[in-house]
Each structure stands twice: as C-alpha cells, then as structure tokens.
Design a protein around this motif. Sequence first.
Motif, PDB file in Angstrom:
ATOM      1  N   ASN A 106      35.145 -12.559  -4.048  1.00 57.87           N
ATOM      2  CA  ASN A 106      34.643 -13.613  -3.150  1.00 57.87           C
ATOM      3  C   ASN A 106      34.979 -13.293  -1.703  1.00 57.87           C
ATOM      4  O   ASN A 106      36.014 -12.703  -1.402  1.00 57.87           O
ATOM      5  CB  ASN A 106      35.255 -14.968  -3.521  1.00 57.87           C
ATOM      6  CG  ASN A 106      34.791 -15.464  -4.884  1.00 57.87           C
ATOM      7  OD1 ASN A 106      33.627 -15.279  -5.242  1.00 57.87           O
ATOM      8  ND2 ASN A 106      35.691 -16.083  -5.628  1.00 57.87           N
ATOM      9  N   ASN A 131      30.727  -6.855  -4.898  1.00 54.77           N
ATOM     10  CA  ASN A 131      31.114  -7.059  -3.496  1.00 54.77           C
ATOM     11  C   ASN A 131      32.297  -6.165  -3.119  1.00 54.77           C
ATOM     12  O   ASN A 131      33.299  -6.608  -2.571  1.00 54.77           O
ATOM     13  CB  ASN A 131      31.460  -8.534  -3.232  1.00 54.77           C
ATOM     14  CG  ASN A 131      31.586  -8.830  -1.744  1.00 54.77           C
ATOM     15  OD1 ASN A 131      30.948  -8.193  -0.898  1.00 54.77           O
ATOM     16  ND2 ASN A 131      32.432  -9.803  -1.397  1.00 54.77           N
ATOM     17  N   ARG A 148      27.353  -3.544  -5.116  1.00 56.80           N
ATOM     18  CA  ARG A 148      26.631  -4.743  -4.693  1.00 56.80           C
ATOM     19  C   ARG A 148      26.975  -5.932  -5.596  1.00 56.80           C
ATOM     20  O   ARG A 148      27.197  -7.058  -5.125  1.00 56.80           O
ATOM     21  CB  ARG A 148      25.126  -4.480  -4.713  1.00 56.80           C
ATOM     22  CG  ARG A 148      24.289  -5.612  -4.147  1.00 56.80           C
ATOM     23  CD  ARG A 148      22.809  -5.277  -4.182  1.00 56.80           C
ATOM     24  NE  ARG A 148      22.524  -4.056  -3.449  1.00 56.80           N
ATOM     25  CZ  ARG A 148      22.141  -2.906  -4.012  1.00 56.80           C
ATOM     26  NH1 ARG A 148      21.989  -2.846  -5.327  1.00 56.80           N
ATOM     27  NH2 ARG A 148      21.889  -1.833  -3.282  1.00 56.80           N
ATOM     28  N   GLU A 168      33.893  -8.198   1.731  1.00 55.88           N
ATOM     29  CA  GLU A 168      33.801  -7.031   0.846  1.00 55.88           C
ATOM     30  C   GLU A 168      35.142  -6.305   0.769  1.00 55.88           C
ATOM     31  O   GLU A 168      35.804  -6.070   1.781  1.00 55.88           O
ATOM     32  CB  GLU A 168      32.722  -6.078   1.374  1.00 55.88           C
ATOM     33  CG  GLU A 168      32.517  -4.837   0.533  1.00 55.88           C
ATOM     34  CD  GLU A 168      31.470  -3.918   1.141  1.00 55.88           C
ATOM     35  OE1 GLU A 168      30.292  -4.026   0.755  1.00 55.88           O
ATOM     36  OE2 GLU A 168      31.849  -3.113   2.018  1.00 55.88           O
ATOM     37  N   THR A 176      33.522 -10.212  -9.636  1.00 53.87           N
ATOM     38  CA  THR A 176      32.975 -10.180  -8.282  1.00 53.87           C
ATOM     39  C   THR A 176      33.967 -10.754  -7.274  1.00 53.87           C
ATOM     40  O   THR A 176      34.550 -11.827  -7.489  1.00 53.87           O
ATOM     41  CB  THR A 176      31.659 -10.975  -8.219  1.00 53.87           C
ATOM     42  OG1 THR A 176      30.724 -10.394  -9.125  1.00 53.87           O
ATOM     43  CG2 THR A 176      31.083 -10.952  -6.808  1.00 53.87           C
TER      44      THR A 176
END
Length: 377
Positions: A196, A158, A155, A199, A194
């Motif tokens: 962008n 991503n 989570r 996913e 993370t």
Amino acid sequence: MTYVNPPNYAELLTDIRSSSKPVIIEGQSGTGKTSVALTILESTMSGKYQYVTPRNPADLERIDHIATGEVPGTVVIDDFHRLVSETQSKLIDIAKTKADLGNASPLPKLVIIGINQLGESLIQVAHDIAKRLGIHRVEPASRDQFNAIQSEGERALNISFDDTSSLWEDSRGDYWLIQRLLKLGCTQNNVTETVNGVEKALKVDLPSVRTLLTADLSSAYQNITKEFCRGKRFRPGNDPYFKLLKAVSEQNEPAVDIKLLANQLGDLRQSINNIKDHRLKVLIDEKGNLSRFFHYNPENSLFSIDDQALFFYLKNLDWDRLRAECGFREVSETFEFDIAISFAGENRKLAETICERLRFLDFNVFTTSFTRRTFWE
C-alpha cells in the motif's frame, strides 16, 4: 497475474482453436506448455474441454476411455510421454482419423502435450501423420519476456526490483524458475501481498535466493540425482556417473559433448571414457525415471539435462555432501577396467557367461582373449 505469451502464440492459437486438427505441444519442463494451451482453450472455448494427465491416477481410466474414441469434443492429454505405447498408438490413430475426416468425424480433437522430441517420436510411430497435425515447440523465455513477467509482477505488487540480471541468468528462460526466483526475491524483502502507498524498492540477495530455492528443489530432485550418481549397480568405488554429473553441472549449458568434456578435463578422462560408449546409455534407459530428466546419444556423445530446474539444482548443490550421502569412498582411484579375467581355451563359454553377468552388474572387464566390444558395446 504474470502470464506472458510465448513467441509462437499466434500459431498455437490457430491450430488449437481448429475444431479438427490434432495438436502436439512439446518443450522442456517449465516452459509453460500446459499454461499456454489452457489459456487459449479458456479464451476460445470457455472451458468446454477435458484435461487429463497420467500423473493423476484418477485420470488413467478416463484416458483409456478416450482412447476408445467414444469421447467427443476437445481433449487435452498432458504428459503424453508417460503413457504406455499401446495407449499412445490408439490415441494417435484417433488423431489421424480426426485429421482426415474433420468435423464429419465424432472422434475427439486431441491436444497432446509432452517433453522434447515428442512430435518426432510420434512421427516415427506413425509416419503418415506428419502433415496432418500441428507440432509446436514452446521455447524458453527471452530476456524481453523475463522483463515482461517482472514488470507484470511489480505492477501487481506495487514494487520495483533493483537489479535482476543475475536472476535472469540463473533462470535460463525457464518460466517456472523465473516465477520462483522473483517470488523468493519478494519474500526475502518481506513482501507477501500488494504494498500500500509508495512503491517499495527491493534488493535481491542472490546467494540467499539460490540457497532457498536449492533447498526447495531437493524434494523433487535429490533422489533422482542420487540414483544417477550411484549407477546401475552401486559400489562404493564406482563413481564415474557422479564425476560426470558434477562436471556437467559446472558447464554453462545443460547439453554437453562428453567426449570433448573428457579431453578438456584430463583428470576425469578415464572416468568418462569408461561409461560413454555403452554404460551411460544403459543406465538412463533402464533405471527408473532417469530418462525423464537425462538424455544421451552415444553416436555424437551428446549428454543433456532436459529440465532447467534440475540444472539449476545441480549447479547449486553441495557435491561433497552428496558424495557422502551416496556412500562413495573418500578417495576413488580411477582404473580403465574393474576386473580382469584369464582362462584356458576349454573354459571360453564359462568366461563369456561370467563376462556377461559382470557387464549386467555395470563392470568393465578385461581379458586378453576377447576384444573390448564383446563386453561393453
């Protein structure tokens, strides 16, 4: 980002937030003992506590001061098993008195963290403390907890992993290993922050992850592994400890009855039998830091590796390379005895002295005039 509570979190919370009840938290390395204790203290005391560990040389003087009882408030003492017995006894006396007097005492409330069997060993030192403190064992993560850690990480980044069942099996519930294996799965797929947008799906190359992690762990475990394998007194042909550790690394569990193991592995029977009654226990107890990682009980022949990360390292180690690095001969024939002594009756005391010296040097000695017990039990 991916912290999850252990199953006994509520019990730990209740005892840790008590202002006077001493707490002992034990468990194998990597189970998150320190993390859960500090998480509870941060949430209930807003950082109003002291944390010390003998691993940090700068903390040793502070620990000695805490042992005088002149330091108020809540004190977390990590790696308690590393302290000298005199300091341990003083701290246990403080815990007993604080438990008896409660908030009426100005003594500190202690949260003690250490390896497996810490609570039992402290009770043996102070039998009357058993009912006055909270002893909690932090167990390895369950599969559900593994999934929760993975989900939190996915989570946050991503991403989504394709299949992590093999990673779960390799981790054996060790929180540190779980984190490390999943992290390597990310970096292997060039995920360092993370993602962008859409996913990103990740596929893990397990052999590559194992190789990378084993290489990373070598700095922590290579020397301790060599120290165990080379025995108390190294000799190029004295390799029963090497053979035992290699055999244990090939088992499914890090705790093994080596008497049964010897019977199952006929080619290793003699090597294991030569050390199981006395020599293995002496090696672990007397040589360096081996007792931090290995445990052996001659009464039930149970040998265990108390660090899951070390067990992972051993399972993925290049044993042929290690054998060469240890300096063992290519072919080592196994004999029940290393040396045989024959002597006349008037030289009995001299023979006894020689046998004891040889025993100290980790030799098995045979003589027709003494029983085996004289030399290695």
